[in-house]
Design a protein around this motif. Structure first.
Motif, short mmCIF file in Angstrom:
data_model
loop_
_atom_site.label_atom_id
_atom_site.label_comp_id
_atom_site.label_asym_id
_atom_site.label_seq_id
_atom_site.Cartn_x
_atom_site.Cartn_y
_atom_site.Cartn_z
N ASP A 100 0.83 -1.20 0.00
CA ASP A 100 0.00 0.00 0.00
C ASP A 100 0.87 1.25 0.00
OD1 ASP A 100 -2.11 1.74 0.15
OD2 ASP A 100 -2.59 1.33 2.25
N ILE A 101 1.59 1.43 -1.12
CA ILE A 101 2.49 2.57 -1.29
C ILE A 101 2.35 3.09 -2.72
CG2 ILE A 101 4.17 1.96 0.48
CD1 ILE A 101 5.84 0.56 -1.66
N ASP A 102 2.92 4.25 -2.98
CA ASP A 102 2.74 4.89 -4.28
C ASP A 102 3.39 4.12 -5.43
OD1 ASP A 102 1.35 6.89 -3.02
OD2 ASP A 102 3.06 8.28 -2.92
N GLU A 103 4.57 3.52 -5.18
CA GLU A 103 5.31 2.82 -6.23
C GLU A 103 5.68 1.42 -5.76
OE1 GLU A 103 8.62 5.39 -6.94
OE2 GLU A 103 7.44 6.86 -8.06
N PRO A 104 4.74 0.48 -5.77
CA PRO A 104 5.02 -0.88 -5.25
C PRO A 104 6.21 -1.54 -5.92
CG PRO A 104 2.67 -0.57 -5.61
CD PRO A 104 3.33 0.63 -6.20
N ALA A 105 6.42 -1.30 -7.21
CA ALA A 105 7.51 -1.96 -7.93
C ALA A 105 8.88 -1.51 -7.45
CB ALA A 105 7.38 -1.71 -9.43
N SER A 106 8.95 -0.37 -6.76
CA SER A 106 10.24 0.16 -6.31
C SER A 106 10.68 -0.42 -4.97
CB SER A 106 10.17 1.69 -6.20
OG SER A 106 9.32 2.08 -5.11
N LEU A 107 9.80 -1.15 -4.30
CA LEU A 107 10.16 -1.68 -2.99
C LEU A 107 11.21 -2.78 -3.12
CD1 LEU A 107 9.49 -1.60 0.08
CD2 LEU A 107 7.91 -3.50 -0.35
N GLY A 108 12.28 -2.68 -2.35
CA GLY A 108 13.33 -3.69 -2.40
C GLY A 108 12.83 -5.05 -1.95
N ALA A 109 13.36 -6.09 -2.59
CA ALA A 109 12.94 -7.45 -2.25
C ALA A 109 13.20 -7.77 -0.79
CB ALA A 109 13.67 -8.45 -3.15
N ASP A 110 14.32 -7.28 -0.24
CA ASP A 110 14.63 -7.57 1.16
C ASP A 110 13.58 -7.02 2.09
OD1 ASP A 110 15.37 -4.98 0.41
OD2 ASP A 110 17.16 -4.94 1.67
N THR A 136 16.54 0.81 7.25
CA THR A 136 15.15 1.02 6.84
C THR A 136 14.23 0.80 8.03
OG1 THR A 136 14.94 -1.29 6.10
CG2 THR A 136 15.59 0.35 4.46
N ILE A 137 13.21 1.62 8.11
CA ILE A 137 12.22 1.53 9.18
C ILE A 137 10.85 1.46 8.52
CG2 ILE A 137 11.40 2.53 11.34
CD1 ILE A 137 13.93 4.22 11.43
N ASP A 138 10.20 0.32 8.60
CA ASP A 138 8.98 0.06 7.84
C ASP A 138 7.78 -0.19 8.75
OD1 ASP A 138 10.21 0.24 5.30
OD2 ASP A 138 11.01 -1.78 5.55
N TRP A 139 6.61 0.21 8.26
CA TRP A 139 5.35 -0.05 8.96
C TRP A 139 4.60 -1.14 8.22
CZ3 TRP A 139 0.53 3.59 8.42
CH2 TRP A 139 -0.56 3.03 9.12
N ILE A 140 4.29 -2.22 8.94
CA ILE A 140 3.42 -3.29 8.44
C ILE A 140 2.19 -3.28 9.33
CG2 ILE A 140 3.15 -5.76 8.03
CD1 ILE A 140 6.62 -4.29 8.22
N ASP A 141 1.01 -3.09 8.76
CA ASP A 141 -0.17 -2.97 9.61
C ASP A 141 -0.67 -4.33 10.07
OD1 ASP A 141 -1.82 -4.08 7.64
OD2 ASP A 141 -2.87 -2.23 7.19
N TYR A 142 -1.69 -4.31 10.91
CA TYR A 142 -2.18 -5.53 11.56
C TYR A 142 -2.73 -6.55 10.56
CZ TYR A 142 -6.75 -3.31 10.93
OH TYR A 142 -7.87 -2.71 10.38
N ARG A 143 -3.07 -6.13 9.33
CA ARG A 143 -3.55 -7.06 8.31
C ARG A 143 -2.39 -7.64 7.49
NH1 ARG A 143 -7.20 -2.49 5.74
NH2 ARG A 143 -5.16 -1.53 6.11
N GLY A 144 -1.18 -7.14 7.73
CA GLY A 144 -0.02 -7.61 6.98
C GLY A 144 0.33 -6.76 5.79
N ALA A 145 -0.35 -5.64 5.59
CA ALA A 145 -0.06 -4.76 4.46
C ALA A 145 1.18 -3.92 4.74
CB ALA A 145 -1.25 -3.86 4.17
N TYR A 146 2.02 -3.78 3.73
CA TYR A 146 3.17 -2.88 3.83
C TYR A 146 2.68 -1.46 3.56
CZ TYR A 146 7.60 -0.60 3.00
OH TYR A 146 8.67 0.27 3.06
N LYS A 147 2.84 -0.56 4.53
CA LYS A 147 2.24 0.77 4.45
C LYS A 147 3.24 1.89 4.14
CE LYS A 147 -1.57 1.34 5.50
NZ LYS A 147 -2.82 1.29 4.69
N GLY A 148 4.54 1.56 4.13
CA GLY A 148 5.52 2.59 3.85
C GLY A 148 6.61 2.59 4.91
#
Length: 258
Positions: A100-110, A136-148
């Motif tokens: 759930d981000i503006d450019e999903p394809a840019s997210l690193g595989a790691d 990197t400091i990432d937020w994953i919400d309670y449903r498992g979505a990557y939020k940024g």
């Protein structure tokens, strides 16, 4: 047995995984010019030292943020382990979480793999801090979505830049200062304080701001090789799991069913 390969900008980690257990792990400096044959010689010796034969490896999965390294790692799998490697993020091991981000394809595989592992192991909203070449400091919400998240220079990168730009500053080790004082009495101590406590303050300040924006209870998970360096001197982490990326690769491979 699964061979999980996490190719980062600084190091490539090879890990033998049986079920959910990491049996062995090895690290080599990332060099996109390194050939499959060179990997094989190095890895075969390490397998032998740990009491394993190459035939023990029946599956391979790769995550990489270094595209030029991928071909030789694929060749390693095909030539020396006689198996077509799984590539994290590609069929049949696509991400099974919402990006759930503006450019999903840019997210690193790691980061995607680490998010999958963190959500599988912990309930609720998560802040995952990965100490690598970049932090990197990432937020994953309670449903498992990557939020940024956030990307900051890694502590080694920060030190390299400081030493390179200031001719009289010495190279120092990355470690906690010898005393609790934040007023250094010599150059080396001042550098230790600035690098170490400055980095702790960076992490604590960013996590505090993220918590306020998320506005729900959050579990803070630290991973990466340098995570344990900060664990003893900061209360910001709820749990430290250095091998979260390898765990995520094992989860993806298990879901592939091939």
């Amino acid at each position: 047995m699964l061979l999980a390969i996490d190719a980062g900008n600084t190091n490539i980690v090879f890990a033998l995984v049986a079920g959910e257990t990491i049996e062995a792990r090895w690290r080599i400096a990332t060099d996109a010019r390194r050939t499959a044959d060179e990997y094989a010689v190095w890895l075969s010796q390490l397998l032998h030292l740990e009491g394993y034969d190459r035939a023990a490896v029946t599956r391979v999965i790769i995550a990489t943020v270094v595209p030029r390294a991928l071909h030789n790692l694929q060749t390693l799998s095909r030539k020396y382990f006689a198996t077509e490697p799984l590539i994290a993020g590609r069929a049949p091991v696509e991400w099974d979480i919402a990006l759930d981000i503006d450019e999903p394809a840019s997210l690193g595989a790691d980061r995607a793999v680490t998010a999958i592992a963190a959500h599988a192991r912990h309930a609720g909203d998560l802040i995952v801090i990965d100490f690598g070449t970049a932090t990197t400091i990432d937020w994953i919400d309670y449903r498992g979505a990557y939020k940024g998240g956030i990307i900051a220079p890694g502590i080694n990168l920060s030190l390299d830049a400081l030493v390179a730009a200031a001719a009289k500053l010495p190279r120092i080790a990355i470690e906690a200062p010898a005393t609790a004082s934040v007023i250094g009495r010599n150059t080396a101590d001042q550098m230790h304080i600035g690098i170490y406590w400055g980095y702790v303050s960076l992490i604590e300040g960013l996590v505090r701001r993220m918590r306020a924006q998320i506005a729900r209870p959050v579990t803070v998970v630290a991973t990466g090789g340098l995570a344990i360096l900060f664990e003893a001197h900061s209360s910001v982490f709820d749990v430290v799991e250095p091998d979260l990326t390898i765990t995520g690769l094992a989860i993806l491979a298990a879901r592939a069913h091939i």
